[in-house]
Design an enzyme around this catalytic site. Structure first.
Site, PDB file in Angstrom:
ATOM      1  N   SER A 109      -6.020   2.777   4.802  1.00  0.00           N
ATOM      2  CA  SER A 109      -5.479   2.120   3.613  1.00  0.00           C
ATOM      3  C   SER A 109      -6.578   1.389   2.844  1.00  0.00           C
ATOM      4  O   SER A 109      -6.361   0.312   2.300  1.00  0.00           O
ATOM      5  CB  SER A 109      -4.363   1.133   4.004  1.00  0.00           C
TER       6      SER A 109
ATOM      7  N   LYS B  85       0.088   3.614  -2.769  1.00  0.00           N
ATOM      8  CA  LYS B  85      -0.992   4.599  -2.687  1.00  0.00           C
ATOM      9  C   LYS B  85      -0.450   6.028  -2.648  1.00  0.00           C
ATOM     10  O   LYS B  85      -1.202   6.982  -2.913  1.00  0.00           O
ATOM     11  CB  LYS B  85      -1.857   4.334  -1.453  1.00  0.00           C
TER      12      LYS B  85
ATOM     13  N   SER C 141       0.796  -1.231   0.000  1.00  0.00           N
ATOM     14  CA  SER C 141       0.000   0.000   0.000  1.00  0.00           C
ATOM     15  C   SER C 141       0.828   1.280   0.000  1.00  0.00           C
ATOM     16  O   SER C 141       0.250   2.370  -0.102  1.00  0.00           O
ATOM     17  CB  SER C 141      -0.949   0.013   1.208  1.00  0.00           C
TER      18      SER C 141
END
Length: 391
Positions: A159, A104, A101
């Site tokens: 997340s 991101k 993640s």
């Protein structure tokens, strides 16, 4: 006879001047500055080429009394000055690894600028249909209306892959967002990153690197919305009838699970998948100085190791400020744009400073000798030409 004497005299003068300069140069260097005047500062060390960060192992250029960087178990890591982009130290900085993640950060850099935070959107079923199994979720529900700002808090704090899917659809679609993310990475000089799934969910061929993730984190801090979201520890997220609290999963920020919060921590983003292991991009500020670190897949036992290794790296970075020369730059692979003039090539910066603190550099001595010699030769040739003309 007078002309012949002038020619020989000129050549003799050239030899004497060169010899005299060679004799006087070390003496001038040894003499140093005039009494009462401070010595000129040592020129900064030349920035090494990008190839240094492509070498395997730990790269650091310490001064004599600099602290040693910590021994970390992470497969790859990097620490840099967020203002200048200078990389203080790194280990396998360009090793391509799954980012989880932390990808991101690139998603936010790409999509944040095109979606106003106050825009309201009612979620459709098809926007959530492709969320990967086992994904982290913030709790986005079909038929519920959210502000874009709510969805971004779901991305940065929880997340939430569900929030990413909705924002990607609003930003033009899943595949189009991945392509734009890829273009954004290239524009930042992040050449190790290959985007397949914008939320960082494990996908064949999806990779990034400690170098690229530090580039994304540093760029994000320059965006006020990104900086605000990534530093938020707690928020309320809309639910059915009422909102519910969500908390940032970055333990260095919140102090959850027994991790001591890091003083001055700004954020940025953590991640985990079974394939990527634990990953983290973080930044901290101390005494007006901001450092950014990226840590990928520690091999030591424990899911919280990534935070402790990032802590050790930040501690070292603040202690080593001014005591190490950079091993590279986060701007080193960034293509020049019209908005910013191209940087001078590394070679143009000259070699690293030598131990000789004299005001005479080797290049200056050579230039002086060359000019002096050229002048003397020109004088001699002029005299010789004059003699030939007069017969």
């Amino acid at each position: 006879m007078v002309t012949g004497f002038s020619y020989r005299a000129a050549m003799s003068a050239c030899s004497l001047c060169v010899a005299g300069l060679l004799v006087l140069t070390p003496a001038a260097a040894a003499a140093g500055p005039p009494a009462g005047e401070p010595a000129p500062p040592r020129p900064p060390a030349a920035m090494p080429g990008p190839s240094l960060l492509y070498r395997s192992g730990t790269q650091v250029r310490p001064h004599r009394d600099a602290p040693e960087p910590p021994g970390l178990s992470a497969l790859s890591w990097l620490i840099a000055d967020a203002s200048s982009g200078e990389v203080l130290a790194a280990h396998d900085a360009h090793r391509e690894l799954p980012p989880a993640s932390t990808l991101k950060t690139l998603f936010a850099l790409t999509v944040l600028p095109v979606l106003p935070g106050g825009l309201r959107h009612t979620v459709r079923y098809d926007e959530l249909a492709d969320v990967g199994e086992g994904s982290s979720l913030v709790g986005v529900e079909e038929g519920h209306t959210y502000r874009v700002a709510d969805l971004w808090r779901g991305v940065f704090l929880s997340s939430g892959n569900d929030a990413v899917h909705v924002l990607a659809r609003l930003g033009g679609g899943w595949a189009a967002t991945a392509a734009r993310m890829q273009d954004k990475a290239r524009s930042l000089g992040a050449l190790d990153t290959h985007v397949v799934s914008p939320d960082g969910y494990d996908a064949p061929g999806q990779v990034s690197s400690a170098f690229d993730l530090a580039v994304f984190g540093r760029a994000g801090l320059r965006n006020p919305d990104f900086a605000r979201y990534c530093a938020t520890a707690e928020a309320d997220f809309p639910g059915d009838g009422s909102s519910y609290p969500i908390e940032n999963t970055n333990r260095l920020l919140t102090g959850e699970d027994g991790v001591t919060p890091y003083p001055g921590l700004i954020g940025i983003k953590n991640g985990y998948t079974s394939n990527a292991g634990n990953t983290l991009v973080a930044a901290a500020r101390r005494d007006g100085h901001t450092l950014v670190v990226s840590v990928l897949n520690p091999q030591a036992d424990g899911g919280l190791t990534v935070y402790e290794e990032a802590r050790a790296l930040l501690d070292w970075g603040f202690a080593a400020a001014g005591e190490v020369d950079p091993v590279g730059s986060l701007d080193g692979l960034r293509p020049p744009s019209r908005a910013e003039p191209p940087a001078l090539p590394v070679a143009a910066a000259g070699p690293p400073a030598s131990d000789d603190d004299s005001g005479w550099s080797p290049a200056a001595v050579v230039a002086g000798l060359s000019g002096l010699g050229a002048g003397a030769v020109a004088l001699a040739l002029r005299a010789k030409g004059g003699r030939a003309a007069r017969g």
